[in-house]
Design a protein around this motif. Sequence first.
Motif, mmCIF file in Angstrom:
data_model
loop_
_atom_site.group_PDB
_atom_site.id
_atom_site.type_symbol
_atom_site.label_atom_id
_atom_site.label_comp_id
_atom_site.label_asym_id
_atom_site.label_seq_id
_atom_site.Cartn_x
_atom_site.Cartn_y
_atom_site.Cartn_z
ATOM 1 N N PRO A 918 0.587 -1.091 -0.087
ATOM 2 C CA PRO A 918 -0.181 0.219 -0.107
ATOM 3 C C PRO A 918 0.662 1.272 -0.045
ATOM 4 O O PRO A 918 0.733 2.302 -0.275
ATOM 5 C CB PRO A 918 -0.783 -0.275 1.152
ATOM 6 N N TRP A 919 1.935 1.002 0.699
ATOM 7 C CA TRP A 919 2.752 2.629 0.816
ATOM 8 C C TRP A 919 3.477 2.698 -0.437
ATOM 9 O O TRP A 919 3.467 4.005 -0.530
ATOM 10 C CB TRP A 919 3.783 2.656 2.313
ATOM 11 N N LEU A 920 3.882 2.058 -1.071
ATOM 12 C CA LEU A 920 4.480 2.175 -2.194
ATOM 13 C C LEU A 920 3.500 2.727 -3.406
ATOM 14 O O LEU A 920 3.757 3.637 -4.423
ATOM 15 C CB LEU A 920 4.815 0.802 -2.916
ATOM 16 N N GLY A 921 2.293 2.171 -2.950
ATOM 17 C CA GLY A 921 1.414 2.679 -4.087
ATOM 18 C C GLY A 921 0.652 4.452 -3.977
ATOM 19 O O GLY A 921 0.854 5.294 -4.806
ATOM 20 N N THR A 922 1.027 4.638 -2.241
ATOM 21 C CA THR A 922 0.689 5.876 -2.627
ATOM 22 C C THR A 922 1.948 6.837 -2.654
ATOM 23 O O THR A 922 1.899 7.933 -3.685
ATOM 24 C CB THR A 922 0.792 6.045 -0.660
ATOM 25 N N LEU A 923 3.254 5.925 -2.488
ATOM 26 C CA LEU A 923 4.760 7.026 -3.304
ATOM 27 C C LEU A 923 4.504 7.090 -4.451
ATOM 28 O O LEU A 923 4.860 7.709 -4.908
ATOM 29 C CB LEU A 923 5.973 5.850 -2.723
ATOM 30 N N THR A 924 3.737 6.171 -5.213
ATOM 31 C CA THR A 924 3.660 6.455 -6.874
ATOM 32 C C THR A 924 3.055 7.467 -6.734
ATOM 33 O O THR A 924 2.985 8.302 -8.026
ATOM 34 C CB THR A 924 3.378 4.730 -7.364
ATOM 35 N N ASP A 925 1.769 7.483 -5.777
ATOM 36 C CA ASP A 925 0.913 8.691 -6.519
ATOM 37 C C ASP A 925 1.439 10.349 -5.927
ATOM 38 O O ASP A 925 1.481 11.023 -7.075
ATOM 39 C CB ASP A 925 0.431 8.539 -5.661
ATOM 40 N N TYR A 926 2.401 10.799 -5.526
ATOM 41 C CA TYR A 926 3.066 11.156 -4.425
ATOM 42 C C TYR A 926 3.699 11.635 -5.577
ATOM 43 O O TYR A 926 5.278 13.071 -6.327
ATOM 44 C CB TYR A 926 3.876 11.305 -3.705
ATOM 45 N N MET A 927 4.460 10.719 -6.275
ATOM 46 C CA MET A 927 5.397 11.474 -7.492
ATOM 47 C C MET A 927 5.100 11.525 -8.210
ATOM 48 O O MET A 927 6.118 12.731 -9.410
ATOM 49 C CB MET A 927 6.356 10.229 -8.003
ATOM 50 N N THR A 933 8.116 15.947 -5.641
ATOM 51 C CA THR A 933 9.031 15.605 -6.676
ATOM 52 C C THR A 933 9.667 16.956 -6.102
ATOM 53 O O THR A 933 11.364 16.339 -5.108
ATOM 54 C CB THR A 933 8.666 15.652 -8.153
ATOM 55 N N THR A 934 9.691 17.790 -6.103
ATOM 56 C CA THR A 934 10.733 19.105 -5.794
ATOM 57 C C THR A 934 11.212 18.882 -4.210
ATOM 58 O O THR A 934 12.092 19.180 -4.145
ATOM 59 C CB THR A 934 9.855 20.509 -6.248
ATOM 60 N N THR A 935 10.387 18.799 -3.659
ATOM 61 C CA THR A 935 10.400 19.092 -2.090
ATOM 62 C C THR A 935 10.985 17.244 -1.945
ATOM 63 O O THR A 935 12.017 17.486 -1.021
ATOM 64 C CB THR A 935 8.738 17.977 -1.526
ATOM 65 N N GLY A 936 10.895 16.465 -2.146
ATOM 66 C CA GLY A 936 11.760 15.143 -2.236
ATOM 67 C C GLY A 936 13.197 15.505 -2.251
ATOM 68 O O GLY A 936 14.498 14.408 -2.266
ATOM 69 N N LEU A 937 13.352 15.969 -3.522
ATOM 70 C CA LEU A 937 14.573 16.234 -4.632
ATOM 71 C C LEU A 937 15.633 17.108 -3.636
ATOM 72 O O LEU A 937 17.108 16.700 -2.787
ATOM 73 C CB LEU A 937 14.676 16.395 -5.792
ATOM 74 N N ALA A 938 15.298 18.413 -2.796
ATOM 75 C CA ALA A 938 15.718 18.986 -1.665
ATOM 76 C C ALA A 938 15.586 17.988 -0.565
ATOM 77 O O ALA A 938 17.085 18.829 0.194
ATOM 78 C CB ALA A 938 14.493 20.107 -1.809
ATOM 79 N N ALA A 939 15.280 17.564 0.181
ATOM 80 C CA ALA A 939 15.356 16.652 0.946
ATOM 81 C C ALA A 939 16.802 15.627 0.508
ATOM 82 O O ALA A 939 17.622 15.275 1.798
ATOM 83 C CB ALA A 939 14.326 15.979 1.534
ATOM 84 N N LEU A 940 16.936 14.936 -0.621
ATOM 85 C CA LEU A 940 18.183 14.237 -0.941
ATOM 86 C C LEU A 940 19.339 14.968 -0.746
ATOM 87 O O LEU A 940 20.110 14.539 -0.157
ATOM 88 C CB LEU A 940 17.355 13.164 -1.857
ATOM 89 N N ILE A 941 19.351 16.117 -1.262
ATOM 90 C CA ILE A 941 20.505 16.791 -1.295
ATOM 91 C C ILE A 941 21.151 16.874 -0.027
ATOM 92 O O ILE A 941 21.865 17.117 0.090
ATOM 93 C CB ILE A 941 19.826 18.042 -2.108
ATOM 94 N N MET A 942 19.920 17.347 0.731
ATOM 95 C CA MET A 942 20.597 18.078 2.433
ATOM 96 C C MET A 942 21.283 17.180 2.809
ATOM 97 O O MET A 942 21.620 17.059 3.981
ATOM 98 C CB MET A 942 18.699 18.415 2.723
ATOM 99 N N LEU A 943 20.271 15.998 3.194
ATOM 100 C CA LEU A 943 20.903 14.352 3.457
ATOM 101 C C LEU A 943 22.245 14.494 3.174
ATOM 102 O O LEU A 943 23.050 14.358 3.681
ATOM 103 C CB LEU A 943 19.849 12.870 2.696
ATOM 104 N N VAL A 944 22.244 14.534 1.516
ATOM 105 C CA VAL A 944 23.918 13.659 1.247
ATOM 106 C C VAL A 944 24.604 15.272 1.761
ATOM 107 O O VAL A 944 25.854 14.784 2.263
ATOM 108 C CB VAL A 944 24.140 13.688 -0.281
ATOM 109 N N VAL A 945 24.596 16.419 1.893
ATOM 110 C CA VAL A 945 24.986 17.554 2.168
ATOM 111 C C VAL A 945 25.757 17.779 4.056
ATOM 112 O O VAL A 945 26.771 17.900 4.000
ATOM 113 C CB VAL A 945 24.873 18.676 2.079
ATOM 114 N N SER A 946 24.725 16.995 3.780
ATOM 115 C CA SER A 946 24.662 16.436 5.905
ATOM 116 C C SER A 946 26.109 15.512 5.915
ATOM 117 O O SER A 946 26.643 15.501 7.118
ATOM 118 C CB SER A 946 23.795 16.367 6.787
#
Length: 985
Positions: A918-927, A933-946
């Motif tokens: 179920p959660w994978l379906g939810t993630l697919t909908d949100y993508m 998408t923009t929020t997720g990319l920004a969070a990933l960049i912040m994680l790498v920088v951290s």
Amino acid sequence: MSSRTQGTSGQKTGSLSMVLLLLLASFAGLASLPMSSASESGDVAILGTVSPTIDSWASSWDPVTFEITVENQGLGTSTNRGTKWYVCLGDMLGPVCKSSPDESGSFSLSNIFSGTTVNIASDTDWNPAGDEGTFTIVYAFDQNDQDSSDDMLTFNINLTRSYVDLAVDPTYNPLDDVENTAIYDGNIVLNSGTPYVLDSKGQVTACSTCNFVAMLGWQLWSMDQVPVMISEAYSNVSNLPSWGGATPFTRALPAMSSAAEGQFTLKWGLFDSTGTPYSDLDPTNDVSSVVVTFDDTIDLQATSMTPSHDSTSASYFYGEDMVTATVSNIGNKTVNLVSVAFQVYDPIGEVEYESSCLLTTFFPGETRTCTFNVTTVGEDRTLTIQVPSGHDEGDEDRFSNNALSEVTDLVAGAINANIDQASTTGTYTTGENIQMSARTSSTAPGPLNYSWWVSGIIWLAYGPELNVSGGSLGLGDHIITLRVSDVFGELESVHKDITVYDYISLDNGDLFTGQAVTRSSAYFKHESSLPILGTSYGIGEGKEPLLLLSFEVLSTVDDSPEVGMDWMEIQLNISSLLPTNIPLETVDVRYLPTMDDYIWTYLDQYTVNEDGTIDVTLTSNGVILVIGESPPANLSTGPITSTQLEGGQLQLNWTTTGDITNPYVGGWNIYKLMVVQQAGTLFPDPANGVNEFIWKELTSDSLAASIDPSSNSWIDPEPLATGDCASYAIMPASREGLPDFEHINVSLDENGQATAFCGDAIPPVSSISNFQHTSSFTNDTECYKVVNDWNMCYELNLTWMWPENEPNGQLFWNLYMIEQQPDDIDLRFLTPIASNLMTVPGEQGHYNTSGLEDASIRPLRTYYFILAPVDSVGNEQLIADYPSPNVERVTIEDDWWDFYQHLIPEPEPEPEPPLGVPWLGTLTDYMQEDEFTTTGLAALIMLVVSIITLPLLLQRRKRLKRIMAARNRRAGVETTADEFDDFFD
């Protein structure tokens, strides 16, 4: 011409035996009479009757006056001799009539001296009252004297209801009305062969059925020892007055003339008559006579010849009509045409000038005047006038008075020119004519030539009169010149200085008239008004200001008063300006500079005329203040009542009686005395008498208001506090504000006693009960269509139970609506949604509204409805708080979906998630969402920088910690050293 008629009333009839019996009784009475004997000394005789005359006729309707002639034939004086008159119907013997008269009366005989004859009138008249027939009249003394034969007079008269008598006026002379006749020795002189129309005058008595026809005329008799009738003429007259009483008349006689000259007797009047049943019954007054002279002598006289300029002068002057001649007709006949000749002779007898004067219809006794020209000059001239002696009517017998002659000098007189003008001051206006007249000597040799000039060079007119408009000369000063030349070429000039002002008419219909004069062009401005209300003009003497009249003369150029005004003359028609009930004899005038001023001065020039007008002269613009005795106020409020109003205010009410149209009543003066907590002064009842001194003290500083006299109520602007009252007095006042103490009305209670009125400022505290509401959604399509909004379609219903009214009166309620919870809120600045809801104790009250009626009624909103009580005088409870019995909280719920659940769509079935997770379906909908998408990319960049920067930050932290510790240790050592240094210092 006299006759008798048999009586028709008052007579007694009977048989022949009765007549014989009466005759026997009469003889028996005579036989029984005592023999006469002298009871009075002396001898007074009744000689006769003056009125009525013996056997005369008279009207049955006219009173009869008796007058007798009495002579004292004795040797002594007769004193108060008793004398009476007696009247009996029929022909009787004197003693019989005296013994039983039908009427009787007395004469008053006072002293009659010996040998004296007098006429005595009766004390009373006899009124026949319509009786007619033959009557016996007896005059008799009460007692006989020494000669009884002349102590009684008996005679008969006749009375008729159809009495006719024409009496001419013996004092009237018909010749007096003939015009243009000569008078000789006091007698009128007529001409032979000339018909003269004469009138007859007198009085006539005739009844309406008498058919009286009078033959009026004249007879001309010679004056010989045995007179002979020369001529006669008559005419029958039937239109004489005939109402039964004596009436004056005037009727024309036939034309009278005489063929011969001489002196005659003219008889005129009534010469015959007819009537039914009688003609004229008194012939003694029918005819009168006068002496008339006929003479045809012609005699014209040249009476006088004198200089026309001065009848006493010895010299005659050259000119027209310089000789005056009078001619008189001193004859007895009219001359129809006379030519009077005039001649001027030189010293050697040659005729230098001649003329004539024609006179027509020259009546006897008349004097005519002729004037003649003198056309030459010189010494020793002979002047003559000549009246002809032969005429168409005949020749004159005397010629010596037909001509006059005089030797004199004929001279040329001086001109002596002068100017007379209508204005005595030499001032004129553009609105009037300049009128001047040339005056010269009456002896100036004419004809004269006149010419008028202005400034010596501008011609104005020819002739002895000048009449030009002031406007044609223009404004300013001018010199008028008159030049006069005579027939010999002599010239004289005279001058007059005049000033022409601008004329401004001040006329205003019947109110006033007048004019103003200025040296420049101007116009008139007028204003009138009653005296200013409340302004004291301080007139005094029992008079008041009545009217303000403003008079201004202003420049047409700049509207300024600088116009060089000389004067302003005004006539005020006071009877039109002021009401008719103002006595004109009290009216006077004063002067004010402007309409707003109140300090007056006396006028220098004014006149009060007897016709009710006033003439005023002003030398400057200003205001005429008309003063006088104003008509009495005659105005009263009647009883005063009060009405309590909101907040402790009072309204006074009254009904005006009297003359409310009187313009000199300035208004009502309202006075107020406070009674605080039952302590204070009341205005006394004027019905108990008015002490003017006391009332002046009471009203000196208690005036509350002055209002229009047409008002019937007044609201006191100063509210009365709780426990305070006020005593009021109302009276009419003049325009100056002076009260009329004769028409006072004060506040009275129900018993007619002076009282004070109290107010009511306490708001009510009443509460309603069971204040509830209901609201509902109407789901009405028609409501929705109004503005396509379902939010309008809600209804609200409020209900409550009314409480009891206050003891002092009816309660009313105002309903307010607000959207905030009331917490001691003041309602005075809010507008109620419903006003003056009347309390009905024990019954339910309600208020209904909807979104259509009130746009603020919408769902999902909360309202607070407040009912505020209002007492009978308008006091309202304006403080509201929640919760309270008088406040209802209302929340409108959104009920629309309750009616439209079927419009909600069914949700689609959920798809299977990827890989069944179920959660994978939810993630697919949100993508699929850009934001995710923009929020997720920004969070990933912040994680790498951290991950990369975190180790570096930790290493640097450790190093910084070691540095900070070293610094702290070093700082502690230095602090200790400093402390020991301080110790050893």
